[in-house]
Design a protein around this motif. Structure first.
Motif, mmCIF file in Angstrom:
data_model
loop_
_atom_site.group_PDB
_atom_site.id
_atom_site.type_symbol
_atom_site.label_atom_id
_atom_site.label_comp_id
_atom_site.label_asym_id
_atom_site.label_seq_id
_atom_site.Cartn_x
_atom_site.Cartn_y
_atom_site.Cartn_z
ATOM 1 N N LEU A 328 -3.080 -0.521 12.976
ATOM 2 C CA LEU A 328 -3.783 -0.885 11.735
ATOM 3 C C LEU A 328 -4.681 0.590 11.166
ATOM 4 O O LEU A 328 -4.662 1.001 10.059
ATOM 5 N N LYS A 329 -5.171 1.319 12.284
ATOM 6 C CA LYS A 329 -6.026 2.264 11.865
ATOM 7 C C LYS A 329 -5.015 3.440 11.192
ATOM 8 O O LYS A 329 -5.495 4.198 10.219
ATOM 9 N N TYR A 330 -3.920 3.733 11.956
ATOM 10 C CA TYR A 330 -3.076 4.732 11.449
ATOM 11 C C TYR A 330 -2.729 4.492 10.183
ATOM 12 O O TYR A 330 -2.702 5.337 9.010
ATOM 13 N N LEU A 331 -2.241 3.074 9.901
ATOM 14 C CA LEU A 331 -1.879 2.738 8.479
ATOM 15 C C LEU A 331 -2.891 2.886 7.522
ATOM 16 O O LEU A 331 -2.632 3.199 6.408
ATOM 17 N N LEU A 332 -4.043 2.807 7.730
ATOM 18 C CA LEU A 332 -5.145 2.619 7.048
ATOM 19 C C LEU A 332 -5.579 4.058 6.667
ATOM 20 O O LEU A 332 -5.597 4.416 5.278
ATOM 21 N N GLY A 333 -5.295 5.056 7.425
ATOM 22 C CA GLY A 333 -5.432 6.483 7.080
ATOM 23 C C GLY A 333 -4.162 7.065 6.111
ATOM 24 O O GLY A 333 -4.489 7.752 5.394
ATOM 25 N N ALA A 334 -3.152 6.188 6.261
ATOM 26 C CA ALA A 334 -2.073 6.662 5.135
ATOM 27 C C ALA A 334 -2.170 5.900 3.901
ATOM 28 O O ALA A 334 -1.433 6.266 3.094
ATOM 29 N N ALA A 335 -2.832 4.730 3.899
ATOM 30 C CA ALA A 335 -2.761 3.719 2.567
ATOM 31 C C ALA A 335 -3.295 4.517 1.515
ATOM 32 O O ALA A 335 -4.171 5.321 1.734
ATOM 33 N N SER A 336 -2.724 4.301 0.369
ATOM 34 C CA SER A 336 -3.005 5.178 -0.688
ATOM 35 C C SER A 336 -3.911 4.341 -1.764
ATOM 36 O O SER A 336 -4.595 5.064 -2.705
ATOM 37 N N VAL A 337 -3.906 3.054 -2.015
ATOM 38 C CA VAL A 337 -4.600 2.198 -2.778
ATOM 39 C C VAL A 337 -5.621 1.475 -2.246
ATOM 40 O O VAL A 337 -5.653 1.161 -0.940
ATOM 41 N N GLU A 338 -6.871 1.281 -2.988
ATOM 42 C CA GLU A 338 -7.780 0.446 -2.547
ATOM 43 C C GLU A 338 -7.597 -1.036 -2.813
ATOM 44 O O GLU A 338 -7.924 -1.751 -1.755
ATOM 45 N N GLU A 339 -7.251 -1.387 -3.675
ATOM 46 C CA GLU A 339 -6.979 -2.660 -4.442
ATOM 47 C C GLU A 339 -6.055 -3.629 -3.497
ATOM 48 O O GLU A 339 -5.379 -3.129 -2.698
ATOM 49 N N GLY A 343 -0.356 -11.257 -3.805
ATOM 50 C CA GLY A 343 0.487 -11.523 -2.711
ATOM 51 C C GLY A 343 -0.287 -11.426 -1.485
ATOM 52 O O GLY A 343 -0.042 -11.981 -0.411
ATOM 53 N N GLU A 344 -0.770 -10.268 -1.306
ATOM 54 C CA GLU A 344 -1.584 -9.755 -0.242
ATOM 55 C C GLU A 344 -2.893 -10.694 0.042
ATOM 56 O O GLU A 344 -3.201 -11.316 1.062
ATOM 57 N N GLU A 345 -3.706 -11.287 -1.080
ATOM 58 C CA GLU A 345 -4.520 -12.070 -1.005
ATOM 59 C C GLU A 345 -4.037 -13.478 -0.199
ATOM 60 O O GLU A 345 -4.812 -13.949 0.592
ATOM 61 N N ARG A 346 -2.901 -13.916 -0.639
ATOM 62 C CA ARG A 346 -2.362 -15.226 -0.221
ATOM 63 C C ARG A 346 -1.864 -14.773 1.310
ATOM 64 O O ARG A 346 -2.301 -15.719 2.137
ATOM 65 N N SER A 390 0.242 -0.844 1.019
ATOM 66 C CA SER A 390 -0.345 0.416 0.751
ATOM 67 C C SER A 390 -1.806 0.287 0.527
ATOM 68 O O SER A 390 -2.566 1.009 0.195
ATOM 69 N N SER A 391 -2.300 -1.121 0.743
ATOM 70 C CA SER A 391 -3.632 -1.444 0.400
ATOM 71 C C SER A 391 -4.617 -1.303 1.360
ATOM 72 O O SER A 391 -4.507 -1.977 2.577
ATOM 73 N N LYS A 392 -5.382 -0.454 1.203
ATOM 74 C CA LYS A 392 -6.687 -0.144 2.313
ATOM 75 C C LYS A 392 -7.386 -1.414 2.548
ATOM 76 O O LYS A 392 -7.899 -1.891 3.785
ATOM 77 N N ALA A 393 -7.788 -2.241 1.610
ATOM 78 C CA ALA A 393 -8.577 -3.286 1.662
ATOM 79 C C ALA A 393 -7.804 -4.499 2.530
ATOM 80 O O ALA A 393 -8.428 -5.090 3.386
#
Ligand code: AMP
Ligand code: ZN
Length: 469
Positions: A328-339, A343-346, A390-393
């Motif tokens: 997750l930390k690795y993916l967080l570093g690479a993720a491009s959007v904040e929002e 679908g992700e909320e769900r 690609s969502s950091k949040a």
């Protein structure tokens, strides 16, 4: 929250004496040697109970003693030709190191029996005054067991059965007792032993009175939870109840919790049987987080058999969580959007349901085995869904949930985040020294190392300040 109470032999709803607060006493070790992993079971189990309660918003006052006057300590001191205090001090320090390595939080207070003698003299005096205790000819003070009508209520033993059992076991000194069930509150010193003055004789306390007194001093006459290993139910805790309730006239503890044994080849691990591994032995082969995981993989009231296979299974279980967090930390570093998308909320709602399941398991008498299973369901969910986003949040929410649930179990799964304040301060000091010595390369290296771990340094006029990113 339901707790199995040894007193009622039932799971009961937990209702604290005072809303929002928990007063908890856990019998600690006798310090004459390194602790073994059997001793570590109650430490880990009840630390996890404490952590869960704190997570639920309770303010927990957690007291755990060190028994630092005892025959075994005196024997060891004589063998080494030193004072008892040298032995107890040494093993208290070692025990604290082991506790820190297992991520067992320090208690609010860790009282030592030898520093609480005055309170013991007071309570024994009070028991004599109330005719619950008497002084024998040689100055030994005994508790008059039959004077406490509810004796046996914790261990569900019948006084007359106990009497029969005891009679065949008469040992020297027994003949001066009024009744074979009576137990020692204060005993005369023997040559070469530590002792304190008292109105009855120069001597030292019995083991049971220590806990009654330390619990009263730091938590008051009535407490919420009293805990320890199941070998303490009788006679130790039964005697504690008799002493405290006879002296204070109030119910001592509302809930009595006891962990089952850690066994080896289906026998209790113990110093006397010689079938033990110290926590230190295990630390040579494993990260002690693995030991913690192993202990929590069974319910605390079930016996747990120690084996190499189970430790290996614990190792891979623990590593699965750490790997998922790293990922997750690795993916967080690479993720491009904040929002976060709809679908992700769900998906996050599903993720949250694992935290609910975790709580449900813990609410049911601290079923850590099931609680760990819900962490694994979350790990599986993360491994399936985290790579697609690609969502950091979104990733941050998943990571926070995984770290939070592990943290309630006292499992460190994000080592960088867990950098202790003391470690940070030590590195800052080292950086200052490097600068003073004009070793700027090393100073910068330390600053970068801290930054990588999310620690930001600020050079101010008052010195170096730091904060977590
Ligand atoms: P002791 O130093 O023997 O008084 O033990 C300290 C604590 O460890 C007590 O709560 C004991 O009940 C507990 N304990 C000792 N041996 C074991 C074991 N093999 N499994 C679980 N708990 C144990
Ligand atoms: Zn105790």
């Amino acid at each position: 929250m339901k707790i199995y109470n040894t007193l009622s032999k039932k799971k009961e709803e937990f209702v604290p004496l005072e809303p929002g607060k928990v007063k908890m006493y856990v019998c600690g070790p006798t310090v004459y040697n390194l602790i073994h992993i059997g001793n570590a079971r109650p430490m880990i189990v009840f630390d996890t109970v404490r952590r869960y309660m704190e997570h639920k918003g309770y303010q927990v006052n957690y007291v755990s003693n060190f028994t630092d006057v005892d025959d075994k300590i005196i024997k060891k001191a004589n063998e080494e030709g030193v004072e008892s205090a040298v032995i107890s001090k040494r093993y208290i320090a070692e025990c604290k190191k082991d506790m820190a390595a297992m991520n067992v939080k320090p208690a609010t207070v860790h009282p030592k029996a030898t520093e609480e003698i005055e309170g013991m003299l007071d309570m024994i005096g009070m028991l004599i005054e109330k005719k619950h205790a008497y002084v024998a000819e040689d100055g030994t003070v005994y508790f008059r067991t039959r004077s406490f009508k509810e004796y046996g209520k914790l261990s569900h033993k019948n006084l007359d059965d106990l009497r029969g059992g005891n009679r065949s076991l008469l040992v020297s000194g027994e003949e001066q007792k009024e009744d074979s069930l009576d137990f020692v509150l204060w005993k005369p010193k023997k040559e070469g032993e530590p002792y304190w003055e008292s109105p009855w004789c120069n001597g030292r306390p019995g083991w049971h009175i220590e806990c009654s007194v330390m619990s009263k001093r730091y938590l008051g006459d009535e407490i919420d939870i009293h805990a320890g290993g199941e070998d303490l139910v009788f006679p130790h805790h039964e005697n504690e109840i008799a002493q405290s309730e006879a002296a204070n006239g109030k119910q001592f503890a509302k809930y009595w919790m006891h962990n089952a044994f850690l066994n080896i080849d289906n026998r209790k691990m113990s110093k006397s049987l010689g079938n033990f591994f110290t926590v230190r032995d295990i630390s040579e082969k494993y990260d002690l987080q693995v030991l913690r995981f192993f202990m929590l993989s069974a319910h605390y009231r079930s016996p747990l058999n120690f084996s190499a296979e189970l430790m290996e299974a614990a190792k891979s279980g623990y590593e699965r969580i750490v790997t998922s967090v790293d990922n997750l930390k690795y993916l967080l570093g690479a993720a491009s959007v904040e929002e976060i998308s709809v679908g992700e909320e769900r998906l996050l709602e599903t993720a949250k349901s694992f935290a609910d399941k975790f709580d449900e398991a813990m609410e049911d008498d601290f079923n850590t085995a099931d609680a760990l299973s819900s962490i694994f369901e979350l790990v599986k969910f993360v491994n399936t869904n985290a790579g697609e986003t690609s969502s950091k949040a979104f990733l941050r929410e998943l990571k926070d949930e995984l770290v939070m649930l592990s943290d309630i179990c006292g499992l460190i799964v994000d080592k960088e985040e867990e950098m202790l304040d003391s470690d940070i301060e030590q590195l800052i000091e080292e950086r200052q020294a490097a600068r003073k010595a004009k070793n700027f390369a090393r100073a910068d290296e330390i600053r970068d190392e801290l930054m990588e771990k999310g620690i930001i340094l600020e050079d101010t006029r008052e010195g170096v300040k730091w904060k977590r990113a």
